[in-house]
Design a protein around this motif. Structure first.
Motif, PDB file in Angstrom:
ATOM      1  N   LEU A 286      61.831 -11.749  64.581  1.00  0.00           N
ATOM      2  CA  LEU A 286      61.168 -10.895  65.566  1.00  0.00           C
ATOM      3  C   LEU A 286      59.647 -11.133  65.565  1.00  0.00           C
ATOM      4  O   LEU A 286      59.020 -11.243  66.620  1.00  0.00           O
ATOM      5  CB  LEU A 286      61.464  -9.426  65.241  1.00  0.00           C
ATOM      6  N   GLN A 289      59.078 -14.465  67.274  1.00  0.00           N
ATOM      7  CA  GLN A 289      59.256 -14.367  68.723  1.00  0.00           C
ATOM      8  C   GLN A 289      58.078 -13.653  69.373  1.00  0.00           C
ATOM      9  O   GLN A 289      57.609 -14.025  70.437  1.00  0.00           O
ATOM     10  CB  GLN A 289      60.526 -13.569  69.049  1.00  0.00           C
ATOM     11  N   ASP A 290      57.614 -12.613  68.709  1.00  0.00           N
ATOM     12  CA  ASP A 290      56.520 -11.814  69.236  1.00  0.00           C
ATOM     13  C   ASP A 290      55.252 -12.654  69.366  1.00  0.00           C
ATOM     14  O   ASP A 290      54.564 -12.628  70.381  1.00  0.00           O
ATOM     15  CB  ASP A 290      56.295 -10.636  68.286  1.00  0.00           C
TER      16      ASP A 290
END
Lengths: 304, 304
Positions: A286, A289-290
């Protein structure tokens, strides 16, 4: 699919304006494989260390689920040691000492089981050793190679031989200019592509990176870092993230090469936020991806 | 809507590795107004020349439909003259001579009719003169300002005063570091924003440009030029294209500031393809749009 990484494992003593650290785990193969491991697992590492290589170093690689069969341990030898000091703007560094130790006699032996690896990442080592690795491989799909000024100047002929056998060369802007003898980076990329690699990636530090293929020029922005803690390993981490993404997706299209450059930049931005390999410990998908999306925002503009 | 440009008009003698040209029309106001004129017309210019300013120079500005009411001509004086030589990689230049001539006594007088101009572009001149211009203006909407090392070092206090009165500062990376005393460009941008301008644009030559506002960091790529013929005026052209696009659209949103940066970069890329102002002659809107789109392709990537 499978990823093999060959390069150095080292103990680094690093001084930056923000602090210093002694004998921390480093080396090109360490950074490359740790970064790649966020996209593909297990990554296979081939390298050499001495009996002084700390338990934490092995533990770090194991945490990243890296296959250590190809890690040679010379119990009576000492691990490659590098010491360097960064100047106040972090763009320049002085090497204080380089003790090759067991690395001086490194003769990469690729375990039988690893010879069919489809993705091979050749860290920044002697081009003669890079070729020796490739001779042991059984028709890899993609060979990604890093190099540096030292080899461009001292082993030019051997490096040119390696370049004929690889698909992707990753190097920084000053290295690209030195290798091509061309100050203009776009021309430099073309000259280098003509030496062999169909894909050339020129890293420009705080200015991002350029991807050059036959039909594409892609300019990747740099993540706007206000606080770079330690640049050590950023280039290797870039290469690892790039290779890991390609291996994960098994897609060599130009659109996917662009994404791989951004994923490489993403991992490198995490790397420099902490000392040594600490920035590559325990990242979540995450988080990655961020930050990838932040790279998009950074360079996105609309026509109207 | 209306755009006023104040700066130098000059005769430049330029040597590059690709050739040389003597006494060609140049100067910050010339490049800025010519570039802006591709988006907005008529652009108003305020500057000073001597009786030796060639008919072709005036004709060039007239072709671009530039309002010359504010152009002071000192028949008995000589025009500002600059001579410079670029080194082989075009990233560095040596000034061979600077003869201010009539420019030494330049005291910008804004014609009555121009005092309500909504967009003001202050070319790279003494910050004392920049303030004198602003005192004559009647509440402009946007003031865009350029500066250089010389003023940062020699007229620092006066420049800091100017910075309090402007909205957008455009400067290059070494100037940003010098002005902010901060090697990290992102931090430098923040420090400079705290000096006054809510928008700071840091030009990085072959590495593109950074736009910094309160909430946005935008990284614009550089157009991949293989053949830069003459870099003279590229920075001024960038400022002109940026200002012209803002004036055309009268939209100061962050999304539109990004577009303005790309239009500035677009015009600058045309500028450096030819000697002097030749690259800014006779461009079509289609050519400009086409290159704008190439900038998008250059930095575009998709998530999957």
């Amino acid at each position: 699919m499978s990823v093999l990484v060959v390069g150095s494992l080292a103990l680094d003593t690093i001084e930056t304006p923000f602090g210093s650290v002694k004998d921390t785990v480093g080396g090109s193969a360490t950074y490359i494989s740790a970064a790649a491991s966020y996209f593909f697992s297990p990554v296979r590492i081939v390298g050499i260390v001495g009996g002084d290589f700390p338990r934490e170093g092995v533990a770090f690689l194991e945490e990243r689920n890296i296959d250590l069969e190809g890690l040679e341990i010379i119990e009576k030898g000492k691990t490659f040691h590098w010491a360097g000091r960064y100047r106040y703007d972090l763009n320049e560094r002085d090497t204080l000492s380089t003790d090759l130790n067991v690395f001086e006699k490194f003769d990469p032996k690729i375990p039988e089981r690893h010879r069919k690896s489809r993705f091979v990442v050749l860290g920044n080592i002697d081009p003669v050793l890079q070729q020796r690795v490739l001779r042991q491989m059984d028709n890899p799909r993609v060979v990604i190679c890093d190099t540096m000024n030292y080899w461009i100047e001292r082993k030019n002929k051997e490096l040119l031989e390696t370049l004929k056998q690889i698909n992707v060369l990753i190097l920084n802007d000053s290295e690209a200019r030195l290798l091509s003898r061309e100050p203009n980076l776009i021309k430099a990329g073309k000259v280098i592509r003509a030496m062999g690699p169909s894909v050339v990636i020129i890293k420009k530090g705080e200015h991002g990176a350029l991807l050059l293929t036959e039909s594409v020029i892609f300019s990747a922005p740099a993540y706007p870092m206000e606080n770079i803690f330690d640049p050590t390993g950023a280039g290797d981490t870039f290469a690892g993230g790039f290779a890991g993404w390609l291996a994960r997706t098994d897609d060599l299209s130009e659109e996917n090469l662009k994404r791989a450059v951004i994923y490489g930049s993403t991992l490198a931005s995490f790397c420099v936020e902490k000392f040594g390999v600490e920035g590559l410990r325990g990242l979540t998908y995450l988080q990655i991806q961020d930050r990838f999306r932040q790279f998009r925002e950074l360079s996105r503009f609309d026509e109207d």
